[in-house]
Design an enzyme around this catalytic site. Structure first.
Site, PDB file in Angstrom:
ATOM      1  N   TYR A  84     -13.071  22.611  71.373  1.00 15.77           N
ATOM      2  CA  TYR A  84     -11.965  23.523  70.984  1.00 15.77           C
ATOM      3  C   TYR A  84     -11.106  23.391  72.093  1.00 15.77           C
ATOM      4  CZ  TYR A  84      -9.520  27.778  70.996  1.00 15.77           C
ATOM      5  OH  TYR A  84      -8.398  28.922  70.968  1.00 15.77           O
ATOM      6  N   LYS A 134      -7.137  21.967  71.879  1.00 12.02           N
ATOM      7  CA  LYS A 134      -6.023  22.935  72.473  1.00 12.02           C
ATOM      8  C   LYS A 134      -5.322  22.077  73.576  1.00 12.02           C
ATOM      9  CE  LYS A 134      -5.132  26.213  71.258  1.00 12.02           C
ATOM     10  NZ  LYS A 134      -4.206  27.020  69.919  1.00 12.02           N
ATOM     11  N   THR A 157      -9.838  28.232  65.341  1.00 11.79           N
ATOM     12  CA  THR A 157     -10.353  28.967  66.539  1.00 11.79           C
ATOM     13  C   THR A 157     -11.564  29.137  66.527  1.00 11.79           C
ATOM     14  OG1 THR A 157     -10.134  31.090  65.203  1.00 11.79           O
ATOM     15  CG2 THR A 157      -8.163  30.395  66.726  1.00 11.79           C
ATOM     16  N   MET A 188      -5.601  37.274  63.714  1.00  7.16           N
ATOM     17  CA  MET A 188      -5.666  38.302  64.472  1.00  7.16           C
ATOM     18  C   MET A 188      -4.124  38.485  65.356  1.00  7.16           C
ATOM     19  SD  MET A 188      -8.794  39.246  67.025  1.00  7.16           S
ATOM     20  CE  MET A 188      -8.983  37.813  67.745  1.00  7.16           C
TER      21      MET A 188
HETATM   22  N1  LIG Z   1      -9.268  34.903  69.551  1.00 12.42           N
HETATM   23  C1  LIG Z   1      -9.329  34.653  70.789  1.00 12.42           C
HETATM   24  O1  LIG Z   1     -10.164  34.971  71.642  1.00 12.42           O
HETATM   25  C2  LIG Z   1      -8.010  33.523  71.569  1.00 12.42           C
HETATM   26  C3  LIG Z   1      -8.306  33.162  72.855  1.00 12.42           C
HETATM   27  C4  LIG Z   1      -7.530  32.437  73.592  1.00 12.42           C
HETATM   28  C5  LIG Z   1      -6.670  31.815  72.883  1.00 12.42           C
HETATM   29  N2  LIG Z   1      -6.314  31.977  71.593  1.00 12.42           N
HETATM   30  C6  LIG Z   1      -5.044  31.339  70.547  1.00 12.42           C
HETATM   31  O2  LIG Z   1      -4.489  32.306  70.140  1.00 12.42           O
HETATM   32  C7  LIG Z   1      -3.784  31.905  68.784  1.00 12.42           C
HETATM   33  C8  LIG Z   1      -4.222  32.835  67.654  1.00 12.42           C
HETATM   34  O3  LIG Z   1      -5.453  33.128  67.566  1.00 12.42           O
HETATM   35  P1  LIG Z   1      -6.174  34.360  66.608  1.00 12.42           P
HETATM   36  O4  LIG Z   1      -7.368  34.778  67.231  1.00 12.42           O
HETATM   37  O5  LIG Z   1      -5.218  35.147  66.063  1.00 12.42           O
HETATM   38  O6  LIG Z   1      -6.820  33.023  65.540  1.00 12.42           O
HETATM   39  P2  LIG Z   1      -7.427  33.515  63.964  1.00 12.42           P
HETATM   40  O7  LIG Z   1      -7.524  35.181  63.879  1.00 12.42           O
HETATM   41  O8  LIG Z   1      -8.334  32.972  63.711  1.00 12.42           O
HETATM   42  O9  LIG Z   1      -6.347  33.292  63.216  1.00 12.42           O
HETATM   43  C9  LIG Z   1      -5.739  31.817  62.832  1.00 12.42           C
HETATM   44  C10 LIG Z   1      -4.670  31.667  61.873  1.00 12.42           C
HETATM   45  O10 LIG Z   1      -4.598  30.214  61.490  1.00 12.42           O
HETATM   46  C11 LIG Z   1      -4.508  30.010  60.271  1.00 12.42           C
HETATM   47  N3  LIG Z   1      -4.955  28.585  60.295  1.00 12.42           N
HETATM   48  C12 LIG Z   1      -5.915  27.831  60.536  1.00 12.42           C
HETATM   49  N4  LIG Z   1      -5.835  26.914  60.043  1.00 12.42           N
HETATM   50  C13 LIG Z   1      -4.565  26.486  59.651  1.00 12.42           C
HETATM   51  C14 LIG Z   1      -3.979  25.265  58.927  1.00 12.42           C
HETATM   52  N5  LIG Z   1      -4.232  24.014  58.933  1.00 12.42           N
HETATM   53  N6  LIG Z   1      -2.675  25.607  58.253  1.00 12.42           N
HETATM   54  C15 LIG Z   1      -2.390  26.813  58.273  1.00 12.42           C
HETATM   55  N7  LIG Z   1      -2.751  27.739  59.076  1.00 12.42           N
HETATM   56  C16 LIG Z   1      -3.975  27.644  59.523  1.00 12.42           C
HETATM   57  C17 LIG Z   1      -5.692  31.049  59.747  1.00 12.42           C
HETATM   58  O11 LIG Z   1      -5.655  31.012  58.304  1.00 12.42           O
HETATM   59  P3  LIG Z   1      -6.881  30.982  57.506  1.00 12.42           P
HETATM   60  O12 LIG Z   1      -7.781  32.309  57.867  1.00 12.42           O
HETATM   61  O13 LIG Z   1      -6.357  31.063  56.045  1.00 12.42           O
HETATM   62  O14 LIG Z   1      -7.662  29.784  57.813  1.00 12.42           O
HETATM   63  C18 LIG Z   1      -5.603  32.195  60.445  1.00 12.42           C
HETATM   64  O15 LIG Z   1      -4.429  32.826  59.731  1.00 12.42           O
HETATM   65  C19 LIG Z   1      -4.507  30.493  68.542  1.00 12.42           C
HETATM   66  O16 LIG Z   1      -3.524  29.603  68.984  1.00 12.42           O
HETATM   67  C20 LIG Z   1      -5.842  30.698  69.489  1.00 12.42           C
HETATM   68  O17 LIG Z   1      -6.090  29.195  69.935  1.00 12.42           O
HETATM   69  C21 LIG Z   1      -7.208  33.001  70.820  1.00 12.42           C
END
Ligand SMILES: NC(=O)c1ccc[n+]([C@@H]2O[C@H](COP(=O)([O-])OP(=O)(O)OC[C@H]3O[C@@H](n4cnc5c(N)ncnc54)[C@H](OP(=O)(O)O)[C@@H]3O)[C@@H](O)[C@H]2O)c1
Length: 283
Positions: A128, A132, A65, A15
């Site tokens: 989780y 982190k 995530t 995302m």
């Molecule tokens: N979403 C929220 O509400 C939220 C809130 C606070 C913080 N964050 C942080 O913001 C950041 C981005 O989150 P997001 O919401 O964009 O997450 P997301 O949509 O779940 O995307 C995560 C990405 O990481 C990839 N990934 C997972 N495991 C991997 C691995 N072992 N090697 C390489 N790639 C891997 C996934 O690929 P696949 O899909 O192919 O697995 C996906 O492209 C993260 O650090 C998250 O902790 C998010």
């Protein structure tokens, strides 16, 4: 002559990664995006391959995530969100790149009554958040130049997120019950990427909080989503106890934005960002 892109986005299909890809495309900044299935953050050789010499900024949007899934699979969550940061930081030092990394409001305990400062001690409630926090500790002890951005409640016109889910259910269900006892700050992924980029351009390093402005409960968030997407469902408040989940959620996870706002000005209210995103959701 093709040169190595100076920017590498890890997790570009996620995302936040997608928001970064679009932003850099608009800015005409060339970037490398290791493709899914080829890059594994847990594999140090993969890190070495996909972060070449010449990289100057590595934007790590890759993470485990699945908050509820992490409870049953903490080892995997810790491997991706925690332990992998070791080799990632080492590689960034080796090639002299700065690391931009994301963390979460879930590293805090959720029992505060005022916004969490960047310096508040971490006390995660679940797997989780713990995973982190392991990543954060490795960053804190590294000599790598790092920009650590904590964010919360992220949504976008793409991907699996609360806004798209509620917009969909708001049209297909007569009634939605949404928890009204968890308070935080929603965050548009595009606003998050743009604000992080502004911090990078300022040369900021250390820990910053980036979210939309204002605060709300999930119930208030859902009410606004249904309204903005012309949903017909009636949205009703409920308690977390009525809607048990494997992972405990913080009751209060408002992140203090003062350091970010001192540099960049006020963050737009969550309703403003939400209106913009809802206007672009395909029905
Ligand atoms: N979403 C929220 O509400 C939220 C809130 C606070 C913080 N964050 C942080 O913001 C950041 C981005 O989150 P997001 O919401 O964009 O997450 P997301 O949509 O779940 O995307 C995560 C990405 O990481 C990839 N990934 C997972 N495991 C991997 C691995 N072992 N090697 C390489 N790639 C891997 C996934 O690929 P696949 O899909 O192919 O697995 C996906 O492209 C993260 O650090 C998250 O902790 C998010």
């Amino acid at each position: 002559v093709t040169s190595t892109p100076k920017v590498v986005i890890l997790g570009a299909s996620g995302m936040v990664g997608r928001a970064w890809s679009l932003l850099l495309e608009r800015e005409r900044i060339e970037c490398a995006k290791p493709a899914d299935g080829h890059f594994d953050l847990k594999d140090p050789r993969s890190i070495e391959t996909f972060i070449p010499k010449g990289a100057r900024t590595v934007i790590n949007c890759a993470a485990f995530t699945d908050v509820d899934g992490a409870e049953a699979n903490e080892a995997e969550a810790t491997a991706v969100n925690g332990v992998a940061l070791g080799p990632l930081l080492e590689r960034c030092v080796q090639v002299n790149a700065r690391l931009v990394h994301y963390s979460t409001d879930y590293v805090f305990s959720g029992d505060a009554r005022e916004p969490y400062k960047t310096t508040t001690p971490l006390a995660p409630l679940g797997a989780y958040g713990r995973s982190k926090a392991v990543g954060e500790a490795l960053i804190a002890n590294s000599r790598c130049s790092t920009l650590l951005v904590r964010t919360s409640w992220v949504y976008a016109p793409w991907g699996k997120n609360f806004v798209r889910t509620i917009a969909e259910l708001g049209r297909s269900r007569p009634e939605l019950k949404v928890v009204d006892d968890q308070r935080g700050r929603p965050t548009s992924a595009e606003h998050l990427a743009a604000t992080t980029y502004a911090l990078v351009k300022r040369g900021a390093s250390g820990t910053f909080h980036v979210t939309d402005g204002g605060e709300c409960t999930w119930f208030q968030f859902a009410e606004e989503i249904v309204k903005l997407t012309s949903g017909t469902a009636s949205v009703k408040p409920c308690t977390s106890a009525e809607y048990p989940r494997p992972a405990r959620r913080p009751k209060y996870s408002v992140l203090d934005l003062s350091e970010t706002e001192a540099l960049l000005g006020p963050m737009p209210d969550w309703r403003t960002n939400l209106r913009d995103v809802c206007g672009r959701l395909s029905s």
